[in-house]
Design a protein around this motif. Structure first.
Motif, short mmCIF file in Angstrom:
data_model
loop_
_atom_site.label_atom_id
_atom_site.label_comp_id
_atom_site.label_asym_id
_atom_site.label_seq_id
_atom_site.Cartn_x
_atom_site.Cartn_y
_atom_site.Cartn_z
N CYS A 71 26.71 -14.06 -50.77
CA CYS A 71 26.28 -12.66 -50.71
C CYS A 71 27.50 -11.77 -50.94
O CYS A 71 28.63 -12.19 -50.67
N HIS A 83 11.05 -17.09 -54.37
CA HIS A 83 12.22 -16.74 -55.18
C HIS A 83 12.90 -15.54 -54.52
O HIS A 83 12.31 -14.48 -54.39
N THR A 100 16.39 -14.61 -55.31
CA THR A 100 17.12 -13.99 -56.42
C THR A 100 16.90 -14.88 -57.64
O THR A 100 16.27 -15.93 -57.54
N ASN A 101 17.47 -14.49 -58.76
CA ASN A 101 17.35 -15.33 -59.97
C ASN A 101 17.97 -16.71 -59.74
O ASN A 101 17.54 -17.69 -60.33
N GLU A 102 18.99 -16.77 -58.89
CA GLU A 102 19.70 -18.02 -58.68
C GLU A 102 19.26 -18.79 -57.44
O GLU A 102 19.65 -19.93 -57.25
#
Length: 157
Positions: free
Chosen positions: A35, A139, A141-143
């Motif tokens: 983060c 989900h 975040t994208n990662e």
């Protein structure tokens, strides 16, 4: 200190500040690797106190493990286990296992929990305690995904 001389108490208005301090220091340590520093810095004891109080106001039970001083916390809402945090200075002494076992006994149904997929340490603990991935994912975040685990019952073993 060793994790066999502890007590677990329910958090309330008299000790929520202690629970919030444990939550804050533990959350910051466990999330700092992925983060932003700005986001981590937001998780002050005061903010976490408001977070925990909000959950308690909506029926969540928050429990705190004490071994002389506050060491860890966990919350239970129905059969959902959340907020399992142990002070980084006190980890690897059995406190997390003790809190998890206690939380399981508080659940009204099949214990479930969600962890971030990069939290390998937590995943090891939960698997060791009989939890298995359900296949449900959120989900974040994208990662990064959050993965649901549930405790297998004897009939499923």
């Amino acid at each position: 200190p060793h994790a066999d001389q502890y007590t677990i108490v329910k958090a309330d208005s008299t000790n929520i500040g202690d629970a919030a301090r444990v939550h804050s220091v533990s959350w910051r340590e466990s999330h700092k690797a992925f983060c932003t520093p700005e986001f981590v810095a937001l998780h002050t004891p005061e903010r976490q106190k408001n977070y925990l109080q909000g959950k308690m106001d909506h029926g969540t039970d928050v429990f705190m493990l004490l071994d002389g001083a506050p060491v860890g916390i966990v919350s239970v809402t129905g059969s959902l286990i959340e907020d399992l945090y142990v002070d980084p200075a006190c980890q690897s002494r059995g406190y997390g296992t003790a809190l998890l076992k206690y939380a399981i006994r508080q659940c009204k149904g099949t214990p479930t929990l969600w962890i971030l997929e990069n939290n390998l340490r937590a995943a090891r603990l939960y698997r060791r305690m009989g939890f298995r991935e359900t296949g449900n994912r959120n989900h974040i975040t994208n990662e990064l995904d959050e993965i649901e685990f549930s405790l297998r019952t004897e009939t499923e073993l």
